[in-house]
Design an enzyme around this catalytic site. Structure first.
Site, mmCIF file in Angstrom:
data_model
loop_
_atom_site.group_PDB
_atom_site.id
_atom_site.type_symbol
_atom_site.label_atom_id
_atom_site.label_comp_id
_atom_site.label_asym_id
_atom_site.label_seq_id
_atom_site.Cartn_x
_atom_site.Cartn_y
_atom_site.Cartn_z
ATOM 1 N N ASP A 95 -12.512 19.157 -10.222
ATOM 2 C CA ASP A 95 -13.338 19.890 -9.266
ATOM 3 C C ASP A 95 -12.642 20.218 -7.963
ATOM 4 O O ASP A 95 -13.280 20.447 -6.942
ATOM 5 C CB ASP A 95 -14.591 19.046 -8.963
ATOM 6 C CG ASP A 95 -14.229 17.618 -8.580
ATOM 7 O OD1 ASP A 95 -13.081 17.404 -8.166
ATOM 8 O OD2 ASP A 95 -15.096 16.723 -8.703
ATOM 9 N N HIS A 213 -11.346 9.392 1.684
ATOM 10 C CA HIS A 213 -10.879 10.720 2.114
ATOM 11 C C HIS A 213 -11.932 11.826 2.016
ATOM 12 O O HIS A 213 -11.649 12.990 2.303
ATOM 13 C CB HIS A 213 -9.663 11.131 1.284
ATOM 14 C CG HIS A 213 -9.993 11.367 -0.168
ATOM 15 N ND1 HIS A 213 -10.512 12.554 -0.616
ATOM 16 C CD2 HIS A 213 -9.897 10.577 -1.252
ATOM 17 C CE1 HIS A 213 -10.696 12.466 -1.922
ATOM 18 N NE2 HIS A 213 -10.341 11.280 -2.342
HETATM 19 C C1 UD1 Z 1 -8.420 17.352 -2.138
HETATM 20 C C2 UD1 Z 1 -9.597 17.791 -3.000
HETATM 21 C C3 UD1 Z 1 -10.495 16.604 -3.349
HETATM 22 C C4 UD1 Z 1 -9.691 15.468 -3.949
HETATM 23 C C5 UD1 Z 1 -8.559 15.116 -3.004
HETATM 24 C C6 UD1 Z 1 -7.717 14.047 -3.634
HETATM 25 C C7 UD1 Z 1 -10.463 20.033 -2.598
HETATM 26 C C8 UD1 Z 1 -11.433 20.853 -1.873
HETATM 27 N N1 UD1 Z 1 -10.414 18.750 -2.276
HETATM 28 O O1 UD1 Z 1 -8.947 16.942 -0.884
HETATM 29 O O2 UD1 Z 1 -11.463 17.021 -4.280
HETATM 30 O O3 UD1 Z 1 -10.544 14.357 -4.121
HETATM 31 O O4 UD1 Z 1 -7.753 16.283 -2.784
HETATM 32 O O5 UD1 Z 1 -6.854 13.451 -2.706
HETATM 33 O O6 UD1 Z 1 -9.771 20.515 -3.443
HETATM 34 N N2 UD1 Z 1 -1.946 16.373 3.021
HETATM 35 C C9 UD1 Z 1 -0.616 16.098 3.226
HETATM 36 N N3 UD1 Z 1 0.177 15.807 2.136
HETATM 37 C C10 UD1 Z 1 -0.308 15.757 0.870
HETATM 38 C C11 UD1 Z 1 -1.678 16.016 0.677
HETATM 39 C C12 UD1 Z 1 -2.490 16.333 1.750
HETATM 40 O O7 UD1 Z 1 -0.122 16.127 4.346
HETATM 41 O O8 UD1 Z 1 0.449 15.473 -0.058
HETATM 42 C C13 UD1 Z 1 -2.807 16.687 4.199
HETATM 43 C C14 UD1 Z 1 -2.548 18.092 4.744
HETATM 44 O O9 UD1 Z 1 -2.692 18.089 6.137
HETATM 45 C C15 UD1 Z 1 -3.684 18.891 4.095
HETATM 46 C C16 UD1 Z 1 -4.797 17.868 4.136
HETATM 47 O O10 UD1 Z 1 -4.181 16.634 3.827
HETATM 48 O O11 UD1 Z 1 -3.958 20.083 4.796
HETATM 49 C C17 UD1 Z 1 -5.972 18.125 3.249
HETATM 50 O O12 UD1 Z 1 -5.571 18.373 1.913
HETATM 51 P P1 UD1 Z 1 -6.588 19.158 0.936
HETATM 52 O O13 UD1 Z 1 -5.978 19.243 -0.419
HETATM 53 O O14 UD1 Z 1 -7.016 20.436 1.550
HETATM 54 O O15 UD1 Z 1 -7.859 18.235 0.904
HETATM 55 P P2 UD1 Z 1 -8.069 16.745 0.395
HETATM 56 O O16 UD1 Z 1 -8.939 16.098 1.391
HETATM 57 O O17 UD1 Z 1 -6.765 16.136 0.065
HETATM 58 N N1 UDP Z 2 -3.926 6.709 -6.024
HETATM 59 C C1 UDP Z 2 -2.538 6.565 -5.905
HETATM 60 N N2 UDP Z 2 -2.028 6.142 -4.698
HETATM 61 C C2 UDP Z 2 -2.822 5.846 -3.632
HETATM 62 C C3 UDP Z 2 -4.230 6.020 -3.765
HETATM 63 C C4 UDP Z 2 -4.744 6.471 -4.979
HETATM 64 O O1 UDP Z 2 -1.799 6.796 -6.844
HETATM 65 O O2 UDP Z 2 -2.290 5.461 -2.580
HETATM 66 C C5 UDP Z 2 -4.466 7.194 -7.316
HETATM 67 C C6 UDP Z 2 -5.647 6.452 -7.885
HETATM 68 O O3 UDP Z 2 -5.243 5.375 -8.716
HETATM 69 C C7 UDP Z 2 -6.388 7.529 -8.664
HETATM 70 C C8 UDP Z 2 -6.078 8.793 -7.890
HETATM 71 O O4 UDP Z 2 -4.954 8.491 -7.070
HETATM 72 O O5 UDP Z 2 -5.857 7.704 -9.970
HETATM 73 C C9 UDP Z 2 -7.261 9.181 -7.060
HETATM 74 O O6 UDP Z 2 -6.911 10.194 -6.188
HETATM 75 P P1 UDP Z 2 -7.751 10.541 -4.892
HETATM 76 O O7 UDP Z 2 -8.471 9.328 -4.415
HETATM 77 O O8 UDP Z 2 -6.793 11.205 -3.962
HETATM 78 O O9 UDP Z 2 -8.749 11.660 -5.420
HETATM 79 P P2 UDP Z 2 -10.166 11.609 -6.140
HETATM 80 O O10 UDP Z 2 -10.064 10.721 -7.319
HETATM 81 O O11 UDP Z 2 -11.146 11.122 -5.142
HETATM 82 O O12 UDP Z 2 -10.409 13.027 -6.483
#
Ligand code: UD1
Ligand code: UDP
Length: 374
Positions: A95, A213
């Site tokens: 999603d 997050h």
């Molecule tokens: C996204 C997904 C969420 C998922 C989450 C997992 C959407 C709308 N949200 O949210 O469903 O649960 O990922 O973690 O798709 N950033 C970094 N480095 C990274 C990743 C993120 O610096 O490797 C920072 C950046 O500033 C970026 C911000 O995190 O702009 C937000 O990342 P984004 O993918 O937009 O949203 P998440 O909150 O990570």
């Molecule tokens: N995870 C990881 N390192 C971390 C935190 C989470 O590898 O420091 C893994 C966790 O085991 C799970 C996945 O990342 O498999 C979950 O990702 P996240 O919480 O970012 O997204 P969500 O599941 O909420 O979409």
């Protein structure tokens, strides 16, 4: 059969890694991998752990990006990739905005979409936001739906998806978890590495592992969770380890509120292997993550879910997860009970596997092949 798998975030990558591996091993399949780079470091960590090498990388991540940027950048970037790849199937997962925009890009090119982890619903389009809407929209676009559980399949049937387009597979995250667990069990060097990297962990104190997050928590929820963690840390018999999501909206709150507590360790996002080791070591887990809610029951770890709703009722029904919301008092009370009442902890710590048996990816690839068999 030409299959293009599109992923962009950490959870997409962990959950699609077993599918990409299964596609690579399937005869008659030409498998391409496109990463959007919605995440960067957290994505690259996963690609490395599972040995995935992308054929295309859209490199879209910007610090503090908003949803419009992610959606438009993925759509713009995927047009030429689709034209070059001409896939029979596009595979997306879950999603995230990467998954929605990729499904839409496929639809615009008349490519068929297969949706992994289909059918999860809370029933509230604002929680989780925007994920509940993302997955509903993908459900409208997809031709094949791979719900992880019967509950998710029932959600799809209720929305009018035909039975013949649904296959319950289990969640591929369990495939990924089994793969890493087998690696850990086979290689004693991994335990030694963990002991060295986490030598600062106090063996005398129980470990509370935290992640958080979700966008719905940015307006106060995350701050309340942090206050609860500060209260719990003051007990003196626990240590809290929190790999902090790099989103500035998360990092700034966590650092401002928790960095001063000596029993709270804020650490960078962990590679999947040490994160699994941390989950195994934890006494309890506090999280709003979807993936962690799915992994923890299999590991027999009690999970306090810091959300008001969950699309994973299986973990609650299995007795391993408890929905506590983001109230400071409720979280402190629930964690205190698990720390002070061994019977309450034991009741939640029974290993159960409501989310799958570790063989989901094979079922998905077999179904795709069957669909296109002459
Ligand atoms: C996204 C997904 C969420 C998922 C989450 C997992 C959407 C709308 N949200 O949210 O469903 O649960 O990922 O973690 O798709 N950033 C970094 N480095 C990274 C990743 C993120 O610096 O490797 C920072 C950046 O500033 C970026 C911000 O995190 O702009 C937000 O990342 P984004 O993918 O937009 O949203 P998440 O909150 O990570
Ligand atoms: N995870 C990881 N390192 C971390 C935190 C989470 O590898 O420091 C893994 C966790 O085991 C799970 C996945 O990342 O498999 C979950 O990702 P996240 O919480 O970012 O997204 P969500 O599941 O909420 O979409």
């Amino acid at each position: 059969m030409r299959v293009l798998t599109i992923l962009g975030t950490r959870p997409d990558a962990i959950k699609l890694a077993p599918v990409v591996q299964a596609l690579a091993a399937a005869p008659g399949v030409s498998s391409l991998l496109c990463v959007t780079g919605q995440h960067r470091r957290m994505l690259d960590q996963v690609l490395e752990v599972f040995g995935l090498v992308p054929d295309h990388d859209l490199h879209i991540m910007k610090p503090g990006q908003d949803l419009t940027h992610v959606t438009t950048a993925v759509l713009n970037g995927l047009g030429p990739v689709m034209d070059q790849a001409r896939p029979d199937w596009v595979i997306v997962q879950g999603d995230t905005t990467t998954a929605l925009a990729a499904a839409l890009a496929a639809f615009y090119r008349h490519a068929r979409v297969a949706h992994v982890e289909a059918g999860l619903r809370t029933g509230d389009i604002l929680a989780p936001w925007p994920e509940e809407m993302n997955r509903r929209l993908i459900g409208q676009i997809a031709q094949l739906h791979f719900p992880p559980t019967e509950i998710a399949a029932a959600n799809l049937r209720r929305e009018g998806i035909a039975e013949g387009r649904i296959l319950v597979t289990g969640n591929t995250v369990i495939d990924a978890l089994h793969q890493v667990a087998a690696r850990l069990d086979a290689d004693p060097g991994q335990a030694a590495r963990f002991a060295r990297d986490f030598a600062w962990l106090d063996p005398a104190r129980r470990l509370i592992l935290v992640t958080g997050h979700r966008r719905e928590s940015f307006d106060g929820g995350l701050a309340r969770i942090c206050r609860a963690l500060v209260t719990l840390a003051r007990r003196g018999d626990v240590q809290i380890v929190y790999p902090v999501h790099p989103n500035p909206r998360v990092r700034e709150v966590a650092e401002a509120m928790l960095a001063q507590s000596p029993s709270i360790h804020l650490i960078p996002p962990q590679d999947y292997v040490p994160f699994v080791q941390l989950m195994r070591r934890a006494h309890l887990i506090v999280t709003d993550s979807g993936g962690v809610q799915e992994e923890a029951p299999g590991l027999g770890k009690p999970v306090l879910v810091t959300r008001d709703t969950t699309e994973r009722p299986e973990a609650i029904a299995a007795g391993t997860a408890l929905l506590v919301g983001t109230s400071e008092d409720v979280l402190v009370a629930a964690a205190t009970r698990l720390l002070d009442d061994p019977a309450a902890h034991a009741a939640m710590a029974q290993a159960r596997n409501p989310f799958g048996d570790g063989a989901a990816a094979g079922r998905i690839v077999a179904r795709l092949l069957e669909q296109d068999a002459p």
